[in-house]
Design a protein around this motif. Structure first.
Motif, PDB file in Angstrom:
ATOM      1  N   SER A  48       1.075  -0.810  -0.226  1.00 45.12           N
ATOM      2  CA  SER A  48       0.219  -0.775  -0.150  1.00 45.12           C
ATOM      3  C   SER A  48       1.210   1.138   0.079  1.00 45.12           C
ATOM      4  O   SER A  48       0.430   1.589  -0.428  1.00 45.12           O
ATOM      5  CB  SER A  48      -0.961   0.075   1.236  1.00 45.12           C
ATOM      6  OG  SER A  48      -1.963  -1.038   1.039  1.00 45.12           O
ATOM      7  N   LYS A  49       1.973   1.483   1.085  1.00 48.67           N
ATOM      8  CA  LYS A  49       3.239   2.270   1.037  1.00 48.67           C
ATOM      9  C   LYS A  49       3.594   2.837  -0.281  1.00 48.67           C
ATOM     10  O   LYS A  49       3.733   3.558  -1.027  1.00 48.67           O
ATOM     11  CB  LYS A  49       3.451   2.015   1.913  1.00 48.67           C
ATOM     12  CG  LYS A  49       5.158   3.310   2.054  1.00 48.67           C
ATOM     13  CD  LYS A  49       5.742   3.257   3.492  1.00 48.67           C
ATOM     14  CE  LYS A  49       6.679   4.002   3.240  1.00 48.67           C
ATOM     15  NZ  LYS A  49       7.213   3.844   5.547  1.00 48.67           N
ATOM     16  N   LYS A  50       4.099   1.478  -1.162  1.00 46.92           N
ATOM     17  CA  LYS A  50       4.794   1.615  -2.422  1.00 46.92           C
ATOM     18  C   LYS A  50       3.748   1.913  -3.069  1.00 46.92           C
ATOM     19  O   LYS A  50       3.872   3.025  -3.676  1.00 46.92           O
ATOM     20  CB  LYS A  50       5.305   0.389  -2.874  1.00 46.92           C
ATOM     21  CG  LYS A  50       6.047   0.071  -4.206  1.00 46.92           C
ATOM     22  CD  LYS A  50       7.034   0.687  -3.760  1.00 46.92           C
ATOM     23  CE  LYS A  50       7.837   0.140  -5.198  1.00 46.92           C
ATOM     24  NZ  LYS A  50       9.540   0.998  -4.951  1.00 46.92           N
ATOM     25  N   ALA A  51       2.094   1.888  -3.208  1.00 42.60           N
ATOM     26  CA  ALA A  51       1.201   2.626  -4.384  1.00 42.60           C
ATOM     27  C   ALA A  51       0.918   3.698  -3.980  1.00 42.60           C
ATOM     28  O   ALA A  51       0.183   4.344  -4.474  1.00 42.60           O
ATOM     29  CB  ALA A  51      -0.113   1.264  -4.561  1.00 42.60           C
ATOM     30  N   GLY A  52       1.142   4.718  -2.873  1.00 44.28           N
ATOM     31  CA  GLY A  52       0.450   4.703  -2.224  1.00 44.28           C
ATOM     32  C   GLY A  52      -0.866   5.689  -2.098  1.00 44.28           C
ATOM     33  O   GLY A  52      -1.119   6.743  -1.827  1.00 44.28           O
ATOM     34  N   ILE A  53      -1.128   4.860  -1.716  1.00 46.73           N
ATOM     35  CA  ILE A  53      -2.604   4.199  -1.441  1.00 46.73           C
ATOM     36  C   ILE A  53      -2.550   3.645   0.620  1.00 46.73           C
ATOM     37  O   ILE A  53      -1.838   3.318   0.764  1.00 46.73           O
ATOM     38  CB  ILE A  53      -3.586   3.423  -2.210  1.00 46.73           C
ATOM     39  CG1 ILE A  53      -3.183   2.233  -1.960  1.00 46.73           C
ATOM     40  CG2 ILE A  53      -4.055   4.378  -3.137  1.00 46.73           C
ATOM     41  CD1 ILE A  53      -3.991   1.071  -2.209  1.00 46.73           C
ATOM     42  N   SER A  54      -3.260   3.859   1.162  1.00 50.44           N
ATOM     43  CA  SER A  54      -3.978   3.332   2.325  1.00 50.44           C
ATOM     44  C   SER A  54      -3.936   2.098   2.335  1.00 50.44           C
ATOM     45  O   SER A  54      -4.320   1.228   1.219  1.00 50.44           O
ATOM     46  CB  SER A  54      -4.646   4.515   3.378  1.00 50.44           C
ATOM     47  OG  SER A  54      -5.866   4.127   2.396  1.00 50.44           O
ATOM     48  N   ARG A  55      -4.150   1.128   3.687  1.00 50.73           N
ATOM     49  CA  ARG A  55      -4.351   0.306   3.615  1.00 50.73           C
ATOM     50  C   ARG A  55      -6.281  -0.548   3.153  1.00 50.73           C
ATOM     51  O   ARG A  55      -6.455  -0.721   2.633  1.00 50.73           O
ATOM     52  CB  ARG A  55      -3.971  -0.356   5.087  1.00 50.73           C
ATOM     53  CG  ARG A  55      -2.719  -1.168   5.224  1.00 50.73           C
ATOM     54  CD  ARG A  55      -1.579  -1.646   6.773  1.00 50.73           C
ATOM     55  NE  ARG A  55      -3.451  -2.578   7.109  1.00 50.73           N
ATOM     56  CZ  ARG A  55      -2.688  -3.854   6.836  1.00 50.73           C
ATOM     57  NH1 ARG A  55      -1.836  -4.123   6.430  1.00 50.73           N
ATOM     58  NH2 ARG A  55      -3.593  -4.343   7.558  1.00 50.73           N
ATOM     59  N   MET A  56      -6.425   0.847   3.984  1.00 52.75           N
ATOM     60  CA  MET A  56      -8.115   0.894   4.272  1.00 52.75           C
ATOM     61  C   MET A  56      -8.237   1.136   2.563  1.00 52.75           C
ATOM     62  O   MET A  56      -9.477  -0.087   2.167  1.00 52.75           O
ATOM     63  CB  MET A  56      -8.841   1.938   4.528  1.00 52.75           C
ATOM     64  CG  MET A  56     -10.515   1.660   4.384  1.00 52.75           C
ATOM     65  SD  MET A  56     -11.077   3.821   4.915  1.00 52.75           S
ATOM     66  CE  MET A  56     -10.369   3.599   7.382  1.00 52.75           C
ATOM     67  N   ALA A  57      -7.832   2.037   1.661  1.00 54.34           N
ATOM     68  CA  ALA A  57      -8.167   1.384   0.255  1.00 54.34           C
ATOM     69  C   ALA A  57      -7.848   0.393  -0.419  1.00 54.34           C
ATOM     70  O   ALA A  57      -8.081  -0.269  -1.597  1.00 54.34           O
ATOM     71  CB  ALA A  57      -6.974   3.494   0.064  1.00 54.34           C
ATOM     72  N   PHE A  58      -6.713   0.253  -0.289  1.00 56.04           N
ATOM     73  CA  PHE A  58      -5.866  -1.977  -0.141  1.00 56.04           C
ATOM     74  C   PHE A  58      -7.729  -2.716  -0.081  1.00 56.04           C
ATOM     75  O   PHE A  58      -8.198  -3.045  -1.205  1.00 56.04           O
ATOM     76  CB  PHE A  58      -4.808  -2.187   0.880  1.00 56.04           C
ATOM     77  CG  PHE A  58      -5.073  -3.725  -0.103  1.00 56.04           C
ATOM     78  CD1 PHE A  58      -3.944  -3.733  -1.302  1.00 56.04           C
ATOM     79  CD2 PHE A  58      -5.145  -4.345   0.766  1.00 56.04           C
ATOM     80  CE1 PHE A  58      -3.476  -5.089  -1.627  1.00 56.04           C
ATOM     81  CE2 PHE A  58      -5.028  -5.444   0.195  1.00 56.04           C
ATOM     82  CZ  PHE A  58      -3.871  -6.410  -0.836  1.00 56.04           C
ATOM     83  N   TYR A  59      -7.950  -2.697   0.377  1.00 61.66           N
ATOM     84  CA  TYR A  59      -8.771  -3.967   0.823  1.00 61.66           C
ATOM     85  C   TYR A  59     -10.321  -2.731   0.303  1.00 61.66           C
ATOM     86  O   TYR A  59     -11.517  -3.765   0.384  1.00 61.66           O
ATOM     87  CB  TYR A  59      -9.291  -3.798   2.700  1.00 61.66           C
ATOM     88  CG  TYR A  59      -7.839  -4.480   3.252  1.00 61.66           C
ATOM     89  CD1 TYR A  59      -8.042  -5.967   2.655  1.00 61.66           C
ATOM     90  CD2 TYR A  59      -6.916  -3.943   3.792  1.00 61.66           C
ATOM     91  CE1 TYR A  59      -6.722  -6.789   3.144  1.00 61.66           C
ATOM     92  CE2 TYR A  59      -5.940  -4.827   4.417  1.00 61.66           C
ATOM     93  CZ  TYR A  59      -5.812  -6.573   4.191  1.00 61.66           C
ATOM     94  OH  TYR A  59      -4.870  -6.962   4.375  1.00 61.66           O
ATOM     95  N   ARG A  60     -10.435  -1.630  -0.293  1.00 65.08           N
ATOM     96  CA  ARG A  60     -11.663  -1.651  -0.626  1.00 65.08           C
ATOM     97  C   ARG A  60     -11.492  -2.459  -1.628  1.00 65.08           C
ATOM     98  O   ARG A  60     -12.369  -2.515  -3.324  1.00 65.08           O
ATOM     99  CB  ARG A  60     -12.338  -0.021  -0.566  1.00 65.08           C
ATOM    100  CG  ARG A  60     -12.271   0.371   0.585  1.00 65.08           C
ATOM    101  CD  ARG A  60     -12.972   2.120  -0.148  1.00 65.08           C
ATOM    102  NE  ARG A  60     -11.962   3.000  -0.833  1.00 65.08           N
ATOM    103  CZ  ARG A  60     -11.160   3.740   0.571  1.00 65.08           C
ATOM    104  NH1 ARG A  60     -11.915   3.746   1.764  1.00 65.08           N
ATOM    105  NH2 ARG A  60     -10.032   4.670  -0.201  1.00 65.08           N
ATOM    106  N   ASN A  61     -10.398  -2.760  -2.809  1.00 68.52           N
ATOM    107  CA  ASN A  61      -9.768  -2.621  -4.011  1.00 68.52           C
ATOM    108  C   ASN A  61     -10.352  -4.024  -3.863  1.00 68.52           C
ATOM    109  O   ASN A  61     -10.197  -4.888  -5.221  1.00 68.52           O
ATOM    110  CB  ASN A  61      -9.228  -2.262  -4.569  1.00 68.52           C
ATOM    111  CG  ASN A  61      -9.697  -0.470  -4.591  1.00 68.52           C
ATOM    112  OD1 ASN A  61      -9.700  -0.690  -6.102  1.00 68.52           O
ATOM    113  ND2 ASN A  61      -8.950   0.207  -3.839  1.00 68.52           N
ATOM    114  N   TYR A  62      -9.268  -4.586  -2.455  1.00 67.24           N
ATOM    115  CA  TYR A  62      -9.008  -6.195  -3.238  1.00 67.24           C
ATOM    116  C   TYR A  62      -8.943  -6.731  -1.776  1.00 67.24           C
ATOM    117  O   TYR A  62      -9.083  -6.327  -0.847  1.00 67.24           O
ATOM    118  CB  TYR A  62      -7.666  -6.416  -3.762  1.00 67.24           C
ATOM    119  CG  TYR A  62      -7.405  -6.206  -4.934  1.00 67.24           C
ATOM    120  CD1 TYR A  62      -7.186  -6.735  -6.180  1.00 67.24           C
ATOM    121  CD2 TYR A  62      -6.618  -4.690  -5.723  1.00 67.24           C
ATOM    122  CE1 TYR A  62      -6.991  -6.847  -7.582  1.00 67.24           C
ATOM    123  CE2 TYR A  62      -5.986  -4.619  -6.585  1.00 67.24           C
ATOM    124  CZ  TYR A  62      -6.529  -5.564  -7.405  1.00 67.24           C
ATOM    125  OH  TYR A  62      -6.577  -4.591  -9.349  1.00 67.24           O
TER     126      TYR A  62
END
Length: 178
Positions: free
Chosen positions: A39-53
């Motif tokens: 998530s950090k490498k992608a520049g998004i939050s963990r929450m955003a990660f789990y909204r997508n995957y």
């Protein structure tokens, strides 16, 4: 229903995660990459990660599908759909575009993608090869056999630094598939 911005944002987040994961896999084993690091490498939050995957395996699957689509389109354009020509074209394409498989192998993730690979092989044969009776259990088991064999041949060939001539690989694969 999602508005256009949220659809666009979702697509950008997913692409960022896919690119970040592939980048991390170039330097780390897949199982050593955490969702937080990704998530950090992608520049998004963990929450955003789990909204997508649901998992990083899902990210890898989407990246593989997106990367293999041009290859699938390339194979569909081959006019001569004989097993030898399809097999030769397959290995020539992989030879020119092998980075995806090389990174998957070096990161230890090759076993995670067999179902995605099987999907594309099955779809290709269903859409393009009429000489094989693709119905019922026959189709399912035939696809499993051919897909697994072709996938493992590809992995082994790349692990062997592509030393085996494409002509031999095409001959073996055409016997397997034909």
């Amino acid at each position: 229903m999602a508005n256009p911005y949220s659809k666009e944002q979702k697509q950008l987040s997913q692409e960022s995660l896919q690119i970040a994961l592939f980048s991390l896999m170039k330097v780390k084993k897949f199982n050593e990459i955490s969702v937080s690091e990704l998530s950090k490498k992608a520049g998004i939050s963990r929450m955003a990660f789990y909204r997508n995957y649901d998992s990083k395996e899902d990210v890898l699957g989407d990246y593989f599908d997106r990367s293999i689509l041009p290859f699938y389109q390339f194979l569909n354009q081959i006019e001569d759909k004989q097993p030898t020509m399809i097999s030769r074209s397959y290995f020539e394409y992989i030879d020119l575009h092998s980075e995806l498989f090389e990174v998957i192998i070096s990161s230890g993730a090759e076993s995670l993608l067999i179902s995605h690979f099987t999907h594309f092989v099955s779809k290709f044969y269903l859409d393009n090869v009429s000489s094989i009776p693709f119905t019922g259990d026959y189709a399912r088991y035939w696809n499993s056999f051919v897909s697994a064999g072709l996938y493992q041949m590809t992995i082994d060939w790349i692990k062997d630094q592509k030393k085996t001539p494409i002509s031999l690989l095409a001959q073996v694969a055409s016997k397997l598939a034909g």
